[in-house]
Design a protein around this motif. Structure first.
Motif, PDB file in Angstrom:
ATOM      1  N   TYR A   1      -0.855  10.645  -1.561  1.00  0.00           N
ATOM      2  CA  TYR A   1      -0.705  11.631  -0.493  1.00  0.00           C
ATOM      3  C   TYR A   1       0.690  12.250  -0.424  1.00  0.00           C
ATOM      4  CZ  TYR A   1      -5.113   9.649   1.164  1.00  0.00           C
ATOM      5  OH  TYR A   1      -6.406   9.231   1.252  1.00  0.00           O
ATOM      6  N   GLY A   2       1.598  11.791  -1.270  1.00  0.00           N
ATOM      7  CA  GLY A   2       2.939  12.374  -1.294  1.00  0.00           C
ATOM      8  C   GLY A   2       3.803  11.990  -0.109  1.00  0.00           C
ATOM      9  N   PHE A   3       3.571  10.812   0.499  1.00  0.00           N
ATOM     10  CA  PHE A   3       4.402  10.375   1.629  1.00  0.00           C
ATOM     11  C   PHE A   3       5.845  10.213   1.156  1.00  0.00           C
ATOM     12  CE2 PHE A   3       0.846   8.012   4.155  1.00  0.00           C
ATOM     13  CZ  PHE A   3       0.153   9.215   4.267  1.00  0.00           C
TER      14      PHE A   3
ATOM     15  N   VAL B   1       0.821  -1.207   0.000  1.00  0.00           N
ATOM     16  CA  VAL B   1       0.000   0.000   0.000  1.00  0.00           C
ATOM     17  C   VAL B   1       0.859   1.262   0.000  1.00  0.00           C
ATOM     18  CG1 VAL B   1      -1.779   1.272   1.293  1.00  0.00           C
ATOM     19  CG2 VAL B   1      -1.866  -1.225   1.169  1.00  0.00           C
ATOM     20  N   TYR B   2       2.071   1.178   0.563  1.00  0.00           N
ATOM     21  CA  TYR B   2       2.909   2.370   0.699  1.00  0.00           C
ATOM     22  C   TYR B   2       3.177   3.093  -0.623  1.00  0.00           C
ATOM     23  CZ  TYR B   2       3.829   0.810   5.496  1.00  0.00           C
ATOM     24  OH  TYR B   2       3.699   0.427   6.807  1.00  0.00           O
ATOM     25  N   PRO B   3       3.525   2.379  -1.722  1.00  0.00           N
ATOM     26  CA  PRO B   3       3.730   3.115  -2.978  1.00  0.00           C
ATOM     27  C   PRO B   3       2.486   3.879  -3.428  1.00  0.00           C
ATOM     28  CG  PRO B   3       4.652   0.911  -3.137  1.00  0.00           C
ATOM     29  CD  PRO B   3       3.860   0.950  -1.870  1.00  0.00           C
ATOM     30  N   ILE B   4       1.292   3.326  -3.155  1.00  0.00           N
ATOM     31  CA  ILE B   4       0.045   4.019  -3.511  1.00  0.00           C
ATOM     32  C   ILE B   4      -0.116   5.274  -2.663  1.00  0.00           C
ATOM     33  CG2 ILE B   4      -2.460   3.787  -3.655  1.00  0.00           C
ATOM     34  CD1 ILE B   4      -2.068   0.792  -3.940  1.00  0.00           C
TER      35      ILE B   4
ATOM     36  N   ALA C   1      -8.842   5.535   6.587  1.00  0.00           N
ATOM     37  CA  ALA C   1      -7.930   6.661   6.805  1.00  0.00           C
ATOM     38  C   ALA C   1      -7.875   7.575   5.585  1.00  0.00           C
ATOM     39  CB  ALA C   1      -6.538   6.149   7.146  1.00  0.00           C
ATOM     40  N   THR C   2      -7.813   8.888   5.841  1.00  0.00           N
ATOM     41  CA  THR C   2      -7.771   9.870   4.748  1.00  0.00           C
ATOM     42  C   THR C   2      -6.599  10.839   4.858  1.00  0.00           C
ATOM     43  OG1 THR C   2      -9.259  11.321   6.000  1.00  0.00           O
ATOM     44  CG2 THR C   2     -10.273   9.791   4.420  1.00  0.00           C
ATOM     45  N   SER C   3      -5.730  10.631   5.838  1.00  0.00           N
ATOM     46  CA  SER C   3      -4.580  11.519   6.024  1.00  0.00           C
ATOM     47  C   SER C   3      -3.458  10.752   6.704  1.00  0.00           C
ATOM     48  CB  SER C   3      -4.965  12.731   6.879  1.00  0.00           C
ATOM     49  OG  SER C   3      -5.274  12.335   8.205  1.00  0.00           O
ATOM     50  N   TYR C   4      -2.285  11.364   6.742  1.00  0.00           N
ATOM     51  CA  TYR C   4      -1.140  10.744   7.409  1.00  0.00           C
ATOM     52  C   TYR C   4      -1.436  10.528   8.889  1.00  0.00           C
ATOM     53  CZ  TYR C   4       3.700   9.893   8.843  1.00  0.00           C
ATOM     54  OH  TYR C   4       4.833   9.338   9.355  1.00  0.00           O
ATOM     55  N   ALA C   5      -2.103  11.497   9.525  1.00  0.00           N
ATOM     56  CA  ALA C   5      -2.390  11.404  10.963  1.00  0.00           C
ATOM     57  C   ALA C   5      -3.344  10.253  11.262  1.00  0.00           C
ATOM     58  CB  ALA C   5      -2.979  12.724  11.462  1.00  0.00           C
ATOM     59  N   THR C   6      -4.415  10.115  10.485  1.00  0.00           N
ATOM     60  CA  THR C   6      -5.360   9.036  10.746  1.00  0.00           C
ATOM     61  C   THR C   6      -4.760   7.678  10.396  1.00  0.00           C
ATOM     62  OG1 THR C   6      -6.340   9.415   8.564  1.00  0.00           O
ATOM     63  CG2 THR C   6      -7.405  10.461  10.461  1.00  0.00           C
TER      64      THR C   6
END
Length: 427
Positions: free
Chosen positions: A55-57, A47-50, A110-115
């Motif tokens: 989200y530009g992680f 999931v990380y590449p997505i 989840a919809t953000s880095y924080a969530t």
């Protein structure tokens, strides 16, 4: 808390801690629960590449996500190790898996880095009892000469449950998206948690707090494992080796290297990742069985040296050829070697742990090794951002070498040989 009667003493003078059928049942359901924990860990690198695209992680953010969740889960393992003598261990493992299932479902929302971070942390809270409590339960269920195999089978069983995840997970993500896929992976946690609660058995005499010398507080008894030089050195070796450990940084960064570093298509990434995990099933079983006969430290040193050589070869092979087959061979060898370290160290630690304090010893081990050791994930993520993958893999290889040097300082146990002797019989 349920207990079972001890069986007759077998040849060699060692008594079986539980009836053989109960020991196998414990190994089966605890390994199934372990498989669920690993499955959630293995799914997320797909999931990380997505998330990087949506989200530009950055690599540093992913490293922080992995490191922070491992750190929180690691710290809680100390508390669960302490509770292992006061709360039914099957309750902690079973309820923990139910929480893992809940966390996976929420992660899909989840919809953000924080969530995303919040639900990941919740999952690690649920998975925290698995290692110290599960390893303690299995250590008490098998005689010392069979612990190497039992703990290796526990780890291999967990890895076996994750073996199909890259292919199945990649296919589900392709057809349905990452959110429905992550939510679907909530179901195994609910099933495994229920199975542990219903089927696991506690070894006889292990349901009460460990005895302590007169005038010694419970706190003093709990920190007693840290007074043993061998225990401290084994924990230190594990912290250092966390820089290259299979379950952790390798499962996080190898798919990213194949996907982003080598630009391989998703199907090839999934196939190579599955090959790595296939080695993670076979490697621990072979090494664990051999450690019961030739010795824990000998097999650990072989594992560390082999993993260091293969990890060093990974960027060299991909740097000098565009052929896929050399990469296939290196990744297969990496799976066989890098994943054998964890069960071997656990068995070695069980040999050195004070009697009736193995839960506390495993609590300290997993807290420090996976808590402090989790900082490696953030460090390696930073290294990839600033130096690239090749240097990072060489640092990972160096962590294995240094860990092996630390193990050379572990003393022999007083009153018994430094390594387990005698041929291990079938469980």
């Amino acid at each position: 808390m349920s207990v079972v009667d001890r069986v007759a003493e077998p040849a060699g003078g060692q008594r079986e801690p539980v009836a053989p059928r109960s020991a196998w049942t414990n190994l089966t359901v605890v390994s199934a629960a372990h498989a669920v924990i690993h499955a959630t860990v293995v799914l997320m690198p797909l999931v990380y590449p997505i998330l990087q695209r949506e989200y530009g992680f950055s690599y540093a953010q992913i490293g922080l996500l992995v490191g922070a969740s491992s750190f929180v889960g690691g710290l809680l393992q100390l508390a669960f190790g302490y509770l292992g003598r006061y709360v039914a261990r099957k309750t902690m493992i079973g309820v923990g898996n139910l929480f893992v299932g809940l966390a996976m479902f929420l992660t899909g929302t989840a919809t953000s880095y924080a969530t995303f971070m919040a639900w990941t942390l919740l999952g690690r809270v649920g998975g925290a009892p698995q290692h110290p409590v599960g390893s303690g339960l299995l250590t008490d269920s098998f005689v010392p000469r069979r612990r190497g195999f039992a703990l290796a089978a526990h780890v291999a069983g967990g890895n076996l449950g994750t073996l199909a995840v890259p292919l199945v997970g990649a296919a589900l993500i392709f057809h349905f998206g990452w959110r429905p896929t992550v939510m679907l992976f909530a179901l195994p946690g609910l099933i495994a948690g229920t199975a542990v609660l219903l089927l696991a058995r506690e070894p006889a005499g292990m349901g009460n707090p460990a005895p302590r010398p007169a005038g010694t507080s419970r706190l003093a008894a709990f920190v007693e494992p840290l007074r043993h030089r061998g225990v401290l050195l084994i924990i230190l070796a594990s912290i250092i080796a966390s820089g290259g450990r299979g379950v952790g940084v390798l499962t996080t960064y190898l798919p990213l290297y194949l996907s982003n570093g080598l630009r391989l298509p998703g199907t090839e990434v999934a196939l190579l990742f599955t090959l790595l995990l296939a080695g993670s099933v076979v490697g621990p079983l072979i090494a664990g069985r051999l450690s019961d006969t030739v010795g824990r430290r000998a097999m650990l040193l072989v594992s560390y040296c082999s993993a260091a050589l293969v990890t060093t070869a990974l960027p060299l092979v991909t740097g000098f050829t565009v052929w896929l087959w050399p990469l296939v061979v290196v990744i297969a060898l990496l799976g066989l070697t890098a994943y054998a370290e964890s069960p071997l160290l656990q068995a070695y630690l069980a040999d050195h742990a004070p009697e009736r304090l193995k839960d506390a010893t495993f609590g300290w081990y997993f807290t420090l090794a996976f808590g402090v050791g989790s900082l490696w994930a953030a460090v390696l993520g930073w290294l990839i951002d600033h130096t690239g993958f090749a240097v990072t893999f060489w640092v990972m290889a160096g962590s294995y070498v240094l860990a092996g040097l630390v193990l050379l300082l572990v003393p022999a146990m007083p009153g018994r040989p430094a390594e387990p002797a005698g041929k291990a019989g079938p469980v």
